[in-house]
Write a protein that holds these residues in place. Structure first.
Motif, PDB file in Angstrom:
ATOM      1  N   ALA A  29       0.849  -1.187   0.000  1.00  0.00           N
ATOM      2  CA  ALA A  29       0.000   0.000   0.000  1.00  0.00           C
ATOM      3  C   ALA A  29       0.891   1.246   0.000  1.00  0.00           C
ATOM      4  N   ASN A  30       0.329   2.358  -0.417  1.00  0.00           N
ATOM      5  CA  ASN A  30       1.124   3.568  -0.607  1.00  0.00           C
ATOM      6  C   ASN A  30       1.549   4.244   0.686  1.00  0.00           C
ATOM      7  N   THR A  31       0.673   4.385   1.618  1.00  0.00           N
ATOM      8  CA  THR A  31       0.996   5.121   2.836  1.00  0.00           C
ATOM      9  C   THR A  31       1.133   4.172   4.018  1.00  0.00           C
ATOM     10  N   SER A  32       1.770   4.680   5.057  1.00  0.00           N
ATOM     11  CA  SER A  32       1.913   3.852   6.258  1.00  0.00           C
ATOM     12  C   SER A  32       0.553   3.591   6.889  1.00  0.00           C
ATOM     13  N   GLU A  33      -0.375   4.535   6.781  1.00  0.00           N
ATOM     14  CA  GLU A  33      -1.719   4.322   7.322  1.00  0.00           C
ATOM     15  C   GLU A  33      -2.442   3.211   6.562  1.00  0.00           C
ATOM     16  N   GLN A  34      -2.291   3.188   5.248  1.00  0.00           N
ATOM     17  CA  GLN A  34      -2.907   2.122   4.457  1.00  0.00           C
ATOM     18  C   GLN A  34      -2.292   0.774   4.799  1.00  0.00           C
ATOM     19  N   ARG A  35      -0.978   0.712   4.987  1.00  0.00           N
ATOM     20  CA  ARG A  35      -0.309  -0.539   5.365  1.00  0.00           C
ATOM     21  C   ARG A  35      -0.796  -1.007   6.729  1.00  0.00           C
ATOM     22  N   LEU A  36      -0.973  -0.066   7.643  1.00  0.00           N
ATOM     23  CA  LEU A  36      -1.454  -0.394   8.982  1.00  0.00           C
ATOM     24  C   LEU A  36      -2.885  -0.934   8.919  1.00  0.00           C
ATOM     25  N   GLN A  37      -3.747  -0.293   8.143  1.00  0.00           N
ATOM     26  CA  GLN A  37      -5.127  -0.762   7.990  1.00  0.00           C
ATOM     27  C   GLN A  37      -5.163  -2.142   7.340  1.00  0.00           C
TER      28      GLN A  37
END
Length: 168
Positions: free
Chosen positions: A33-41
């Motif tokens: 995923a592009n952002t760290s928030e997307q990776r976390l989700q």
């Protein structure tokens, strides 16, 4: 009484499916995923769905025990179920076969449970001396497709059990 346990298994599987079908996961192409928030989700949804699948499997064992009129017992493993209702029970035989079958949903969940219960392996840092060495991540496939395949197999197994025992 056992149908209440079937409903609980179905509920856990439905919730796992809901997590796996979130837009970010449904578009899973194997790329990060592009952002760290997307990776976390993504990681939260993956681990959440795994935990729900593991919980559904344990509840499935209780459901089977209820089919055999074991109302106060709640087996948490196949060995406990076998000692409770006997190795000769059809369901125990089916689950033992799945346990031994390399690509089965039961075997897959065993592997997932082991990796889910351990800290991640330490990764080596990449520098000029070791850049040639490439290491693939060890462990079972945690992709959305693999988890969905296991979920569908558990659902079919639970549906078949409910149908067979519901006839009585």
């Amino acid at each position: 009484m056992a149908s209440q346990w079937y409903s609980l298994v179905s509920q856990k599987l439905f919730l796992a499916r809901t997590l796996l079908e979130t837009p970010e996961l449904a578009a899973d192409t194997g790329t990060l995923a592009n952002t760290s928030e997307q990776r976390l989700q993504y990681e939260a949804a993956t681990q959440g769905s795994i935990e729900l699948l593991l919980r559904a499997r344990k509840i499935l064992l209780v459901m089977i025990a209820r089919f055999y009129q074991k109302r106060s017992e709640e087996p948490s493993s196949l060995a406990e179920l076998a000692s409770l209702i006997g190795e000769q029970a059809t369901e125990v035989s089916q689950l033992r076969a799945l346990e031994q079958e390399a690509g089965s949903w039961w075997n897959y969940l065993d592997q997932i449970e082991i990796t889910q219960s351990r800290p991640p392996a330490a990764r080596k840092t990449v520098n000029a001396e070791n850049i040639i060495a490439v290491s693939a991540e060890a462990g079972p496939d945690r992709s959305t497709q693999s988890l969905m395949k296991a979920l569908n197999a558990i659902k079919r197994f639970a549906d078949n059990l409910e149908e067979q025992h519901g006839e009585w």
